[in-house]
Enzyme design. Structure first.
Site, PDB file in Angstrom:
ATOM      1  N   GLU A 100      57.071   0.133  69.802  1.00  0.00           N
ATOM      2  CA  GLU A 100      58.371  -0.525  69.630  1.00  0.00           C
ATOM      3  C   GLU A 100      58.209  -2.030  69.468  1.00  0.00           C
ATOM      4  OE1 GLU A 100      62.695  -0.948  71.887  1.00  0.00           O
ATOM      5  OE2 GLU A 100      61.385   0.752  72.328  1.00  0.00           O
ATOM      6  N   HIS A 393      65.469  -8.792  68.103  1.00  0.00           N
ATOM      7  CA  HIS A 393      64.730  -7.602  67.713  1.00  0.00           C
ATOM      8  C   HIS A 393      64.595  -7.497  66.200  1.00  0.00           C
ATOM      9  CE1 HIS A 393      63.318  -3.468  68.275  1.00  0.00           C
ATOM     10  NE2 HIS A 393      64.138  -3.092  67.319  1.00  0.00           N
TER      11      HIS A 393
END
Length: 441
Positions: A100, A393
């Site tokens: 991730e 992100h």
């Protein structure tokens, strides 16, 4: 953990090493080879010990075939290094295995903020795991419970005899408890062996002990033994971490207040708590996996610990504002990790990760893992309380999307910039951007 890094510390080989820092300026801008060299120097290990991080030198198929069954290959995961960590005064570089984006960067940034007030402070309970022996068809379960307790010393001695080496190392059975558990299928008598497993995760040791005492426990209880296996609700093996995050470094008093509000929602609302705790586990699972430990066991223990006594699923961490207006974060949860047995010794990458950490006991490893979980949690809640989770992100995720669309390393910066600017981080959009760039070129 070791004493303050401001003083000279004994190296694991016995010699004195000069103090080093996990605050490596410009680490993310270095090449992979330069990062490895910096990690080796900071961790005071041989640079060649990190060669196993190359896919062709890490987990070979023949070794994988000895670790699990029906092997057809191996699957690689990125291993990143979280920088800036200070745990109980010791400077640490923390290996994290995760797919991730933003996880490693977020943990590093939170650790940098925590450094202002000394980093993370941690503690653990004794490494006690539990094994359960289920006894069915008992006519007098309450009396059977007392009969088992009357034979406590006999059962403890029988269990201890299964692992003399563990006893030599200072571990072994610490107690026997018995519960009466009503269920839809009947009432069960369940005996618990409490076992100090020292530096092991402990599953094999406690399972062997449960098997050994099962028949005798059934005789004493007057029933038939069925399940005999450890529980991953390792609530006697807890790790704790706390840190103070300076208000100025977080963005001011208003940000502190909003982080407290966001954390309070996770305490009160199980829908928010599930995602809040997932953020904690982003950090924890990455370190557990990198060190060859059992991610499923740790995750099961964590989520079972998030059930309050009232049966309400809640957040594992707490955030408060102290008298100085700074943010205080705390985290406590079961942490069943080990340094011996399993993949920790058999997997070459796990061995390299442990050499980078330099921890000397399972307790130390548990404390580091918990500190990373708290750092990861702070980073996520802070992002949510300020610009939102997507902004930070997005640029990291955009690199993955651009690569998937076929962008070369030279094309990546331009494609990523467009995806973020257009707020459309999707493969189809990345393909269109690539086509435009190449047509213009």
């Amino acid at each position: 953990m070791a004493s303050s890094a401001a003083t000279q510390q004994p190296h694991r080989s016995g010699r004195i090493s000069m103090p080093r820092t996990s605050r490596i300026s410009g680490f993310r801008d270095l090449s992979v080879e330069a990062r490895r060299a910096a990690v080796a120097e900071t961790a005071d290990i041989a640079p060649e010990s990190l060669a196993v991080l190359d896919p062709d030198q890490g987990l070979r198929v023949d070794l994988a075939d000895r670790l699990v069954e029906n092997v057809v290959g191996v699957m690689g995961l990125p291993v990143g290094i979280a920088t800036n960590f200070v745990v109980n005064g010791r400077e640490l570089l923390v290996p994290m295995a995760t797919e991730e984006a933003s996880v490693v960067a977020a943990a590093s940034n939170a650790a940098r903020i925590a450094r202002v007030h000394g980093g993370f402070f941690t503690s653990t309970t004794a490494p006690v795991m539990q094994a359960q022996v289920q006894i069915v068809d008992v006519t007098d379960p309450e009396a059977a419970r007392l009969r088992l307790l009357e034979h406590r010393d006999e059962l403890v001695a029988l269990a201890d005899s299964q692992d003399p080496l563990l006893r030599e190392l200072g571990g072994g059975v610490r107690d026997l408890t018995v519960r009466v558990v009503p269920s839809r299928a009947g009432t069960y008598v369940v005996a618990h062996l409490h076992v100090d497993v020292r530096d092991a995760m402990g599953a094999n040791a406690v399972n062997t002990m449960a098997e050994a005492v099962a028949d005798r426990a059934g005789e004493i209880a007057g029933g038939r033994t069925l399940l005999r296996i450890l529980t991953n609700k390792a609530d006697l093996r807890l790790a704790r971490a706390r840190a103070v995050f300076a208000a100025d470094a977080l963005g001011g008093a208003a940000v502190v207040d909003d982080i407290v509000h966001g954390a309070a929602l996770a305490e009160a609302d199980p829908y928010r708590a599930a995602t809040h705790n997932k953020g904690i586990m982003n950090g924890i699972s990455a370190v557990v996996l990198a060190t060859g430990n059992d991610t499923r066991a740790v995750e099961a223990g964590a989520h079972s610990h998030a059930i309050s006594p009232s049966g309400h699923y809640t957040s594992l961490s707490r955030f408060e504002k102290n008298a100085d207006g700074d943010l205080v974060g705390t985290l406590e949860l079961p942490m069943a990790v080990g340094l011996v047995g399993g993949a920790t010794k058999a997997h070459p990458v796990a061995k390299a990760a442990l050499s980078v950490l330099g921890v000397a006991s399972a307790a130390e490893l548990a404390e580091v893992v918990t500190a990373v979980g708290l750092a990861q949690n702070l980073a996520a809640v802070r992002a949510l309380a300020t610009e939102g989770i997507q902004r930070g992100h997005m640029s990291l995720h955009a690199r993955n999307v651009a690569t998937t669309a076929g962008a070369t390393p030279e094309e990546l910066p331009a494609v990523v910039a467009r995806l973020v600017a257009d707020k459309a981080v999707r493969v189809d959009h990345a393909e269109r951007v690539l086509s435009e760039l190449r047509a213009n070129a």
